[in-house]
Each structure stands twice: as structure tokens, then as C-alpha cells.
Design a protein around this motif. Sequence first.
Motif, PDB file in Angstrom:
ATOM      1  N   GLY A  36       1.878  -8.879   1.689  1.00 55.33           N
ATOM      2  CA  GLY A  36       3.488  -8.211   1.631  1.00 55.33           C
ATOM      3  C   GLY A  36       3.615  -6.910   1.118  1.00 55.33           C
ATOM      4  O   GLY A  36       4.216  -5.786   1.681  1.00 55.33           O
ATOM      5  N   PHE A  37       3.201  -6.866  -0.188  1.00 56.69           N
ATOM      6  CA  PHE A  37       3.431  -5.571  -0.868  1.00 56.69           C
ATOM      7  C   PHE A  37       2.696  -4.450  -0.323  1.00 56.69           C
ATOM      8  O   PHE A  37       3.168  -3.315  -0.234  1.00 56.69           O
ATOM      9  N   VAL A  38       1.475  -4.689   0.434  1.00 54.72           N
ATOM     10  CA  VAL A  38       0.718  -3.599   0.774  1.00 54.72           C
ATOM     11  C   VAL A  38       1.384  -3.139   1.933  1.00 54.72           C
ATOM     12  O   VAL A  38       1.389  -1.990   2.174  1.00 54.72           O
ATOM     13  N   LEU A  68       2.691 -13.558 -13.225  1.00 52.23           N
ATOM     14  CA  LEU A  68       2.798 -12.255 -14.188  1.00 52.23           C
ATOM     15  C   LEU A  68       4.027 -12.371 -15.162  1.00 52.23           C
ATOM     16  O   LEU A  68       5.053 -12.953 -14.663  1.00 52.23           O
ATOM     17  N   PRO A  69       3.685 -11.653 -16.282  1.00 52.73           N
ATOM     18  CA  PRO A  69       4.729 -11.563 -17.148  1.00 52.73           C
ATOM     19  C   PRO A  69       5.950 -10.705 -16.822  1.00 52.73           C
ATOM     20  O   PRO A  69       7.118 -10.838 -17.267  1.00 52.73           O
ATOM     21  N   ARG A  70       5.862  -9.809 -15.406  1.00 58.52           N
ATOM     22  CA  ARG A  70       6.865  -9.233 -15.038  1.00 58.52           C
ATOM     23  C   ARG A  70       6.604  -9.205 -13.494  1.00 58.52           C
ATOM     24  O   ARG A  70       5.540  -9.232 -13.090  1.00 58.52           O
ATOM     25  N   LYS A  71       7.691  -8.692 -12.740  1.00 56.49           N
ATOM     26  CA  LYS A  71       7.373  -8.551 -11.482  1.00 56.49           C
ATOM     27  C   LYS A  71       6.754  -7.294 -11.225  1.00 56.49           C
ATOM     28  O   LYS A  71       6.549  -6.255 -12.204  1.00 56.49           O
ATOM     29  N   PRO A  72       5.799  -7.033 -10.200  1.00 51.47           N
ATOM     30  CA  PRO A  72       4.913  -5.925  -9.942  1.00 51.47           C
ATOM     31  C   PRO A  72       5.834  -4.554  -9.903  1.00 51.47           C
ATOM     32  O   PRO A  72       5.120  -3.441 -10.083  1.00 51.47           O
ATOM     33  N   TRP A  73       6.774  -4.530  -9.669  1.00 51.23           N
ATOM     34  CA  TRP A  73       7.560  -3.279  -9.360  1.00 51.23           C
ATOM     35  C   TRP A  73       8.561  -3.141 -10.764  1.00 51.23           C
ATOM     36  O   TRP A  73       9.153  -2.096 -10.694  1.00 51.23           O
ATOM     37  N   GLU A  74       8.322  -3.942 -11.766  1.00 50.34           N
ATOM     38  CA  GLU A  74       8.937  -3.689 -12.957  1.00 50.34           C
ATOM     39  C   GLU A  74       7.992  -3.075 -14.093  1.00 50.34           C
ATOM     40  O   GLU A  74       6.802  -3.334 -13.929  1.00 50.34           O
ATOM     41  N   TYR A  87      16.606  -0.873 -12.350  1.00 44.65           N
ATOM     42  CA  TYR A  87      16.265  -0.755 -11.016  1.00 44.65           C
ATOM     43  C   TYR A  87      17.499  -0.653  -9.946  1.00 44.65           C
ATOM     44  O   TYR A  87      17.343  -1.086  -8.715  1.00 44.65           O
ATOM     45  N   GLU A  88      18.907  -0.336 -10.329  1.00 46.23           N
ATOM     46  CA  GLU A  88      19.908  -0.418  -9.679  1.00 46.23           C
ATOM     47  C   GLU A  88      20.014   1.053  -8.969  1.00 46.23           C
ATOM     48  O   GLU A  88      19.468   1.971  -9.551  1.00 46.23           O
ATOM     49  N   ALA A  96      11.210   1.547  -8.635  1.00 41.33           N
ATOM     50  CA  ALA A  96      10.703   0.183  -8.217  1.00 41.33           C
ATOM     51  C   ALA A  96       9.401   0.272  -7.172  1.00 41.33           C
ATOM     52  O   ALA A  96       8.542  -0.164  -7.450  1.00 41.33           O
ATOM     53  N   GLN A  97       9.709   1.348  -6.392  1.00 38.12           N
ATOM     54  CA  GLN A  97       8.860   1.377  -5.363  1.00 38.12           C
ATOM     55  C   GLN A  97       7.360   2.118  -5.699  1.00 38.12           C
ATOM     56  O   GLN A  97       6.489   1.753  -5.414  1.00 38.12           O
ATOM     57  N   ARG A  98       7.816   3.112  -6.687  1.00 36.82           N
ATOM     58  CA  ARG A  98       6.655   3.777  -7.160  1.00 36.82           C
ATOM     59  C   ARG A  98       5.727   2.789  -8.132  1.00 36.82           C
ATOM     60  O   ARG A  98       4.596   2.995  -8.098  1.00 36.82           O
ATOM     61  N   ASN A  99       6.639   1.742  -8.928  1.00 39.93           N
ATOM     62  CA  ASN A  99       5.787   0.950  -9.462  1.00 39.93           C
ATOM     63  C   ASN A  99       5.019  -0.102  -8.840  1.00 39.93           C
ATOM     64  O   ASN A  99       3.975  -0.281  -9.087  1.00 39.93           O
ATOM     65  N   LEU A 100       5.522  -0.451  -7.580  1.00 37.73           N
ATOM     66  CA  LEU A 100       4.807  -1.438  -6.760  1.00 37.73           C
ATOM     67  C   LEU A 100       3.829  -0.521  -6.432  1.00 37.73           C
ATOM     68  O   LEU A 100       2.499  -1.183  -6.128  1.00 37.73           O
ATOM     69  N   GLN A 101       3.811   0.508  -5.708  1.00 38.22           N
ATOM     70  CA  GLN A 101       2.682   1.423  -5.295  1.00 38.22           C
ATOM     71  C   GLN A 101       1.511   1.326  -6.384  1.00 38.22           C
ATOM     72  O   GLN A 101       0.216   1.205  -6.154  1.00 38.22           O
ATOM     73  N   ARG A 102       1.875   1.616  -7.639  1.00 38.77           N
ATOM     74  CA  ARG A 102       0.925   1.700  -8.836  1.00 38.77           C
ATOM     75  C   ARG A 102       0.018   0.340  -8.702  1.00 38.77           C
ATOM     76  O   ARG A 102      -1.097   0.127  -8.885  1.00 38.77           O
ATOM     77  N   PHE A 103       0.856  -0.836  -8.688  1.00 36.24           N
ATOM     78  CA  PHE A 103       0.466  -2.185  -8.597  1.00 36.24           C
ATOM     79  C   PHE A 103      -0.762  -2.273  -7.495  1.00 36.24           C
ATOM     80  O   PHE A 103      -1.816  -2.713  -7.651  1.00 36.24           O
ATOM     81  N   VAL A 104      -0.107  -2.045  -6.312  1.00 34.27           N
ATOM     82  CA  VAL A 104      -1.158  -2.159  -5.104  1.00 34.27           C
ATOM     83  C   VAL A 104      -2.221  -1.329  -5.216  1.00 34.27           C
ATOM     84  O   VAL A 104      -3.265  -1.869  -4.917  1.00 34.27           O
ATOM     85  N   GLU A 105      -2.284  -0.125  -5.670  1.00 35.54           N
ATOM     86  CA  GLU A 105      -2.990   0.834  -5.565  1.00 35.54           C
ATOM     87  C   GLU A 105      -4.352   0.209  -6.714  1.00 35.54           C
ATOM     88  O   GLU A 105      -5.476   0.854  -6.486  1.00 35.54           O
ATOM     89  N   ALA A 106      -3.859  -0.118  -7.869  1.00 38.60           N
ATOM     90  CA  ALA A 106      -4.632  -0.646  -8.764  1.00 38.60           C
ATOM     91  C   ALA A 106      -5.646  -1.828  -8.179  1.00 38.60           C
ATOM     92  O   ALA A 106      -6.640  -2.076  -8.931  1.00 38.60           O
ATOM     93  N   HIS A 107      -5.248  -2.443  -6.925  1.00 41.90           N
ATOM     94  CA  HIS A 107      -6.121  -3.347  -6.542  1.00 41.90           C
ATOM     95  C   HIS A 107      -6.787  -2.824  -5.289  1.00 41.90           C
ATOM     96  O   HIS A 107      -7.243  -3.747  -4.431  1.00 41.90           O
TER      97      HIS A 107
END
Length: 169
Positions: A36-38, A68-74, A87-88, A96-107
Motif C-alpha cells: 500500500g505504501f508503494v 516499528l517505534p514510529r510510523k514510516p511517515w514520521e 504533520y498537520e 509525511a509523504q517525503r518521509n514515506l517515500q524515504r521509507f519505501v525507497e530504502a526498501h
Amino acid sequence: MPPSDPSPVDLPSAGSGEVMLSDVMGRDRSINLFAGFVRDIESASQRLDDSAKNTTVLAPLNSAIEKLPRKPWEDPKDYGSLGPNAYEGEDGQDRAQRNLQRFVEAHMVPENPWPAGKKVKAIGDDQDIWWENKGGIKVIQPGNIEVVSVASTVANGQVWILKNARNYA
């Protein structure tokens, strides 16, 4: 007798007639959070649908994402500099979107096949990663992250299911 896994001919196909990573990402329920993140990251989705870009997707199990200790977008730095409302609003959603992209791309490793011991950088990551065989088990380094299975092999790469998420900070 239980049904067997679908063969590649049973899967939906991309426009070229070949099965792509984008076709199989959502197939395994044990990694549907990551899938879903992808889908939410346009550059990642496009890569997995591109027959010219081989990729090894390192998809963490749902249980790994949940613990995980925090959500992938945090990002703790965002909270440190911006407070509890980091994130408001529109700026927060962009962050949050940039952080989620970093998480996805790290995988996502921009290579497949990916030989044991070959050091590469995940997409958008500066750190070298590699895998090695430890007692018959694939292990991603650094981090000693066990590869539970290779879920899919298709025209433009493979999906490896990981027991834990990579360090994406």
C-alpha cells in the motif's frame, strides 16, 4: 487439496505481455501494508511497472511495520523542530509523504539479480547494503535482517519478504 500458488501465466500482465513487480506487489497478504505504501509513492509505483528497471524489493512483513517505534511517515526530527503538529496541514502532509517515500525507497534495490556480497545503495539511500547467506538463510546487511522468502520473481525483478524493516532514519 489446497490450490497451488498461481503461476506467472495466471497473473495480470503489463502492457508488454510480461508480468511486472507492480503486478505482484499486492499478491501476498503478509506484506500488504508495504504494498500500500508503494502504491502511495508515484516514483516507486512507476519503477515497479518499468520493464527497463530491474529491482529487488525488500518488503517488510506487516508485523515488522506494526512494531516499528514510529510510523514510516514520521521523523523524530520533525517533531523536535515543529512540535506535535508536525504533520498537520498541507506542509505537514508533504513532509509525511517525503518521509514515506524515504521509507519505501530504502526498501528498493535498483538491481536484480543481486549477487550475494555485492554492495549497492537502495534507491534514495547513501548507505551500502548487501546480503549474505548465513546457514542457508539470506540476511540483509547491515542489520542482520532475515529474508523470510522470495515471494515473486518476475520480468523486472524480485520481491523478498523481510522479517524486519531496514533502518530508514
